[in-house]
Structure formats: C-alpha cells, structure tokens
Motif scaffolding. Sequence first.
Motif, PDB file in Angstrom:
ATOM      1  N   PRO A 205       0.799  -1.232   0.000  1.00  0.00           N
ATOM      2  CA  PRO A 205       0.000   0.000   0.000  1.00  0.00           C
ATOM      3  C   PRO A 205       0.831   1.282   0.000  1.00  0.00           C
ATOM      4  O   PRO A 205       0.358   2.326  -0.452  1.00  0.00           O
ATOM      5  CB  PRO A 205      -0.851  -0.120   1.270  1.00  0.00           C
ATOM      6  CG  PRO A 205      -0.220  -1.183   2.087  1.00  0.00           C
ATOM      7  CD  PRO A 205       0.433  -2.109   1.129  1.00  0.00           C
ATOM      8  N   ALA A 206       2.079   1.223   0.469  1.00  0.00           N
ATOM      9  CA  ALA A 206       2.943   2.405   0.445  1.00  0.00           C
ATOM     10  C   ALA A 206       3.482   2.679  -0.951  1.00  0.00           C
ATOM     11  O   ALA A 206       4.023   3.773  -1.206  1.00  0.00           O
ATOM     12  CB  ALA A 206       4.096   2.243   1.431  1.00  0.00           C
ATOM     13  N   GLY A 207       3.359   1.695  -1.857  1.00  0.00           N
ATOM     14  CA  GLY A 207       3.749   1.901  -3.248  1.00  0.00           C
ATOM     15  C   GLY A 207       5.222   1.766  -3.542  1.00  0.00           C
ATOM     16  O   GLY A 207       5.656   2.039  -4.668  1.00  0.00           O
ATOM     17  N   ARG A 208       6.021   1.311  -2.572  1.00  0.00           N
ATOM     18  CA  ARG A 208       7.466   1.212  -2.794  1.00  0.00           C
ATOM     19  C   ARG A 208       7.956  -0.228  -2.961  1.00  0.00           C
ATOM     20  O   ARG A 208       9.158  -0.450  -3.151  1.00  0.00           O
ATOM     21  CB  ARG A 208       8.219   1.890  -1.643  1.00  0.00           C
ATOM     22  CG  ARG A 208       7.986   3.400  -1.581  1.00  0.00           C
ATOM     23  CD  ARG A 208       8.874   4.064  -0.551  1.00  0.00           C
ATOM     24  NE  ARG A 208       8.539   3.629   0.807  1.00  0.00           N
ATOM     25  CZ  ARG A 208       7.629   4.212   1.568  1.00  0.00           C
ATOM     26  NH1 ARG A 208       6.945   5.244   1.107  1.00  0.00           N
ATOM     27  NH2 ARG A 208       7.381   3.772   2.794  1.00  0.00           N
ATOM     28  N   THR A 221       8.389 -13.431  -4.930  1.00  0.00           N
ATOM     29  CA  THR A 221       9.589 -12.634  -5.136  1.00  0.00           C
ATOM     30  C   THR A 221       9.306 -11.209  -4.681  1.00  0.00           C
ATOM     31  O   THR A 221       8.383 -10.558  -5.174  1.00  0.00           O
ATOM     32  CB  THR A 221      10.013 -12.622  -6.616  1.00  0.00           C
ATOM     33  OG1 THR A 221      10.268 -13.967  -7.042  1.00  0.00           O
ATOM     34  CG2 THR A 221      11.278 -11.791  -6.810  1.00  0.00           C
ATOM     35  N   VAL A 222      10.079 -10.742  -3.722  1.00  0.00           N
ATOM     36  CA  VAL A 222       9.929  -9.381  -3.200  1.00  0.00           C
ATOM     37  C   VAL A 222      10.750  -8.434  -4.069  1.00  0.00           C
ATOM     38  O   VAL A 222      11.917  -8.711  -4.386  1.00  0.00           O
ATOM     39  CB  VAL A 222      10.397  -9.300  -1.739  1.00  0.00           C
ATOM     40  CG1 VAL A 222      10.257  -7.868  -1.206  1.00  0.00           C
ATOM     41  CG2 VAL A 222       9.610 -10.271  -0.869  1.00  0.00           C
ATOM     42  N   CYS A 223      10.134  -7.317  -4.461  1.00  0.00           N
ATOM     43  CA  CYS A 223      10.801  -6.339  -5.327  1.00  0.00           C
ATOM     44  C   CYS A 223      10.662  -4.936  -4.764  1.00  0.00           C
ATOM     45  O   CYS A 223       9.633  -4.587  -4.182  1.00  0.00           O
ATOM     46  CB  CYS A 223      10.192  -6.347  -6.736  1.00  0.00           C
ATOM     47  SG  CYS A 223      10.206  -7.946  -7.576  1.00  0.00           S
ATOM     48  N   ARG A 224      11.699  -4.112  -4.951  1.00  0.00           N
ATOM     49  CA  ARG A 224      11.572  -2.683  -4.716  1.00  0.00           C
ATOM     50  C   ARG A 224      10.989  -2.039  -5.974  1.00  0.00           C
ATOM     51  O   ARG A 224      11.315  -2.436  -7.089  1.00  0.00           O
ATOM     52  CB  ARG A 224      12.931  -2.050  -4.422  1.00  0.00           C
ATOM     53  CG  ARG A 224      13.569  -2.509  -3.150  1.00  0.00           C
ATOM     54  CD  ARG A 224      14.777  -1.626  -2.792  1.00  0.00           C
ATOM     55  NE  ARG A 224      15.520  -2.210  -1.674  1.00  0.00           N
ATOM     56  CZ  ARG A 224      16.699  -2.801  -1.786  1.00  0.00           C
ATOM     57  NH1 ARG A 224      17.285  -2.884  -2.970  1.00  0.00           N
ATOM     58  NH2 ARG A 224      17.299  -3.296  -0.723  1.00  0.00           N
ATOM     59  N   TRP A 225      10.146  -1.022  -5.767  1.00  0.00           N
ATOM     60  CA  TRP A 225       9.546  -0.325  -6.895  1.00  0.00           C
ATOM     61  C   TRP A 225       9.854   1.166  -6.791  1.00  0.00           C
ATOM     62  O   TRP A 225       9.522   1.808  -5.793  1.00  0.00           O
ATOM     63  CB  TRP A 225       8.042  -0.548  -6.931  1.00  0.00           C
ATOM     64  CG  TRP A 225       7.328   0.308  -7.950  1.00  0.00           C
ATOM     65  CD1 TRP A 225       6.377   1.245  -7.703  1.00  0.00           C
ATOM     66  CD2 TRP A 225       7.528   0.292  -9.362  1.00  0.00           C
ATOM     67  NE1 TRP A 225       5.956   1.824  -8.877  1.00  0.00           N
ATOM     68  CE2 TRP A 225       6.648   1.257  -9.915  1.00  0.00           C
ATOM     69  CE3 TRP A 225       8.354  -0.435 -10.219  1.00  0.00           C
ATOM     70  CZ2 TRP A 225       6.575   1.511 -11.301  1.00  0.00           C
ATOM     71  CZ3 TRP A 225       8.289  -0.190 -11.596  1.00  0.00           C
ATOM     72  CH2 TRP A 225       7.417   0.768 -12.126  1.00  0.00           C
ATOM     73  N   ASP A 226      10.515   1.697  -7.832  1.00  0.00           N
ATOM     74  CA  ASP A 226      10.841   3.115  -7.918  1.00  0.00           C
ATOM     75  C   ASP A 226       9.897   3.737  -8.945  1.00  0.00           C
ATOM     76  O   ASP A 226      10.117   3.626 -10.154  1.00  0.00           O
ATOM     77  CB  ASP A 226      12.301   3.290  -8.338  1.00  0.00           C
ATOM     78  CG  ASP A 226      12.749   4.744  -8.386  1.00  0.00           C
ATOM     79  OD1 ASP A 226      11.885   5.633  -8.467  1.00  0.00           O
ATOM     80  OD2 ASP A 226      13.970   4.978  -8.376  1.00  0.00           O
TER      81      ASP A 226
END
Length: 349
Positions: A205-208, A221-226
Amino acid sequence: MADQSPGRALIGSFTSAGGRGIVAAAVDPGTGALAETGASDAVPDPSYLAAVTTTAGTALYAVSETADGAVAAFDVTGAAPRPIGEPMPVGGVGPTHLAVSQGHLLTANYGSGSVSVLPIGTDGAPGPVGGVMRHEGSGPVRDRQDTPHAHQVLPDPSGRWVLSVDLGTDSVRICALDTAADALVLHGETALRPGTGPRHLAFHPAGRHAYVLGELEPTVTVCRWDAAAGILETVGETAVLPAGTTGPAYPSAPVVSPDGRRIWAAVRGHDSIAVLDLDETGERAQLVTTVPCGGHWPRDLALDPTGRRLYAANERSGDVTWFAVDQATGIPRRTGSLSVAAASCIVFA
C-alpha cells in the motif's frame, strides 16, 4: 481502518466448464455471506473481471478467455449484470487478466503472449483495439515456457506506469501508456529467477514494493519499486508452502493487507491459503502458516473492502468460500460458501 460497506460481489466463471458467466451476489454487511441476485452469460468464459467506479456509477469489465479473445463492459446497478455495447476483440488469444488505466482498458493475453490497449468510450464500452504489445522470450520449463504468456497487466499505484507479468519469460515488463496512440511503450524489463513462472503481482500500500507470485514454483519474489524512475528491482524470495511439502502446487493470486503487514496467497493443488508476515520495511516476507481454501483449485483470492474477510474462488469444486481474518495474526477462518460452478474470479463493487 474505517469500516466500509462491502457492496456487491461479482464472480466470473468458465461457461465452457458449466459456469453461468458473471454471477452477481449481495454481501451481508454483518457476516460477509454472499447471496446470488442474478447472472449474465452474455460473453463466454468471463474468467477475470475488473470493477471501476466513476462519477456515472460502477462499470464492470470482463475478459472472454477464448481463442478469439474479447472484452465486454457491464452495468451492474441491477440484480444481474447488463451488457454495455458489444464485446470487442482484443487482437490476442486467451486474455486472462485486465485492468483500467487513464481511460483505457488493458488486457493480458496469455495464449498470444501480448498486452492489448482499448480506449473506453463515454458510455463505458471499450472501443476498437489500438496497440498490441507482443512479448518476446521463453523460459526453461519447456511445456509451459516455450513462448511468452502474459498473465497479468496492471497500473502501478502512481498511475504513471503499466506492468505486465509474463509466466513464459520469467519477467515483468514496465511500460508507459501513450493515451494519444492507444498503445504501450516499453520502458524496461525485470528478470526473475528462471523457471519460477510469475503469474500475478500485488503492490504494497505504500507503493514502494511489489510482490510477484510464481505459478511454476511456489514462491513470492519481493521487489523494490521506484515509481519516479519506473524501475522494479528484485531483493529476495520466500516460499509460500512449508519446507518438505509434496504434491502439485500452483500458486494463483496474491493479496496484500491494507496495513502492509502481510500477504495472503492462494495455492492450487495444495488447495490452501498461505499467510506471510511482512516486516516494517516491506522487504522481508516470512511464511506463518497455511490454511485450507475450503474447496478445490483456488484460482482467485480477494479481500473485501472492509479488510476483514477473504474470499476464494475455487474453480474445480465450484464454489466461493469466505473467511474471517484475525486482525492480530492475519490467519483466515472459514465461515461460509456459495455454490458457483467453475468460479474463477471475484471482485467487489
């Protein structure tokens, strides 16, 4: 979180397997129980749905997962869904997922490994297909990954990007939507571990962060989102089944809790719902437990608008089961079911 009315549930099903198309159901605000109000078989095999609320009301969009793939729009203000306009071909084979972004309807076409863009008219009906972006590549699981298989398409939380998840190429593509040309423009592609067969992703929900559920291997699979740069970066994997689990297991749908504390994942074959805790950073997931899904072959999993109940669409047992979620532990407890032949998807409107 603030209490919200669950409204109505719309359930997609495979008409080719005995389903009745799109089934509408009232939701009891106290118990979450579903009670059917009507159905529409206006399009064959409406396997995935998307509900969109506008100033004019709520429109429902459905794929028709057939060789001559199409999409259709429905008015859901009455007891049964009512078609808006005519079904529109998507220019792809076997659409399995769809989403709405910037006044356009996007479909992920599994059979042809492509993503289609259709403009939405003022009446809510989709117009003729504009661009069709064809994926390229393959994976090591030869009977499932010999060609691209786009399985999901969705906008990111910022609304700037469109992501498409491809089971056949073990990757996620990031695109910009050219609204003037009704087409997607490829921006980048993120490779996942070969053979995992990514099916669906869900955002924190934080979008990151984003969490990609594998179908061919039971992992998240955990991913960072920029969102500023449009970059998806993998940071780790977590199993969605306990070590030593045997037998077929094909995860289908991930759901992230509104507070960002956990992930639930439906697992077909094992016929379970996995419960995973997230740490405060959103970058570490840990399997807590699994619970039976209440049926056979849970193709979809959805959280109701209150955040207190989970619903599983069990395709092969032909039912939708619902669960009360323990707000402290996140563990679901089954509380009821509704018979829906060949159930494939559930959304709320």
